[in-house]
Motif scaffolding. Structure first.
Motif: not given
Length: 321
Positions: A30-47
């Motif tokens: 739905q084209r939201a603006t997202l800030l994605l947080a977690a400890r795993r940087e590589n996985a976050l970048r993939e998401v």
């Protein structure tokens, strides 16, 4: 009126796998603006890349929710980058399997620090901005075990009970503050197909698994997205959960005996012994970054069970998801 998802700035903690990852992709559609947080940087970048491919704006922010400074910085990043903060999804969690007396206290505390204090940090970071704007939506992902209890996962269960108390109490304070456009919603998923069981610390000597019936993480993601435009105080995900809540309400002694037996028989793969492991309780694990933990059996529910679930929902006043 809540802002539509396509014009909302949304923070999701625990976004690198499971429910968090599914929720990020649901909002991205739905084209939201997202800030994605977690400890795993590589996985976050993939998401984040997957979300951008769906048309969303997505920023990966490495965050350890046990540190309040990390969480405060995450909220500031939203304001500094996009000028507002509309939705905060508290979702980051770790789990631990052990008998109560066998849990190392360091691990016990770490589960509480992540699952409960992580949510407290999130609420304390988001609410000041919500108050300044006059609106906002805090969504806390709890669990069915936050209502029913469960053996072998007592630190996790305590944290999920406490999350419901946090949500209830915050709603009351907001009522006293005459802040009707600031919402606090609680999500109570049943047994969900995510990698949390591969990630969990385990000191039982028995290989864990998701307890049947298992539901898709996308069902939880859809429920969370629904709460953005139609806030509700509490919502359950998983038809069988309604039956458990009804049994807990009407016959608590019988239910507790049944639940204890079911967990002991159905939450473990007894043909697979397991070495003791801290899982991801103290340090993130680089594998198992997908939405699914491959626990889902697509066998559905019979119509009789579905009808019983709907009847249970009506009796205890919980909305179906």
């Amino acid at each position: 009126m809540p802002r539509p998802i396509h014009s909302s700035v949304i923070v999701i903690t625990g976004a690198s796998s499971g429910i968090g990852r599914a929720t990020a992709l649901e909002f991205a559609k739905q084209r939201a603006t997202l800030l994605l947080a977690a400890r795993r940087e590589n996985a976050l970048r993939e998401v984040a890349q997957e979300c951008e491919q769906l048309g969303a704006t997505a920023v990966a922010v490495r965050t350890d929710v046990t540190f309040e400074s990390d969480v405060q910085a995450l909220a500031r990043r939203a304001i500094e980058s996009f000028g507002r903060l509309d939705v905060w999804v508290n979702n980051a969690a770790v789990s631990l399997f052990a008998r109560f007396e066998n849990v190392r206290m360091e691990a016990f505390r770490r589960v509480i620090e992540t699952n409960l204090f992580g949510y407290i940090h999130g609420a304390r970071a988001a609410l000041p901005y919500f108050r300044e704007q006059g609106n906002g939506n805090l969504i806390n992902v709890s669990s069915v075990v936050g209502v029913t209890g469960q053996p072998y996962t007592i630190p996790y269960t305590i944290s999920k009970y406490a999350i419901r108390g946090l949500s209830d109490s915050l709603r009351m304070e907001l009522y006293l503050d005459h802040a009707p456009d600031i919402h606090v919603c609680t999500v109570l998923p049943g047994s969900i197909d995510t990698p949390i069981f591969q990630h969990a610390a385990n000191y039982t000597g028995r290989q864990t698994k998701a307890m049947t019936p298992v539901y898709s993480a996308r069902e939880v993601a859809e429920a969370i997205a629904g709460l953005v435009e139609r806030p509700q105080r509490e919502i359950v995900v998983g038809q069988a959960v309604y039956l458990a809540l009804l049994q807990k309400t009407l016959a608590p002694d019988v239910f507790e005996h049944m639940m204890a037996t079911q967990v002991d028989k159905n939450h473990f793969q007894d043909y697979k012994p397991a070495p003791h492991t801290d899982g991801n309780v103290f340090e993130a694990m680089e594998d198992y970054t997908g939405i699914s933990g491959n626990w889902l059996v697509e066998d559905g529910m019979t119509q009789d069970i579905w009808d019983m679930a709907k009847e249970a929902a009506q009796k205890i006043g919980l909305p179906m998801s």
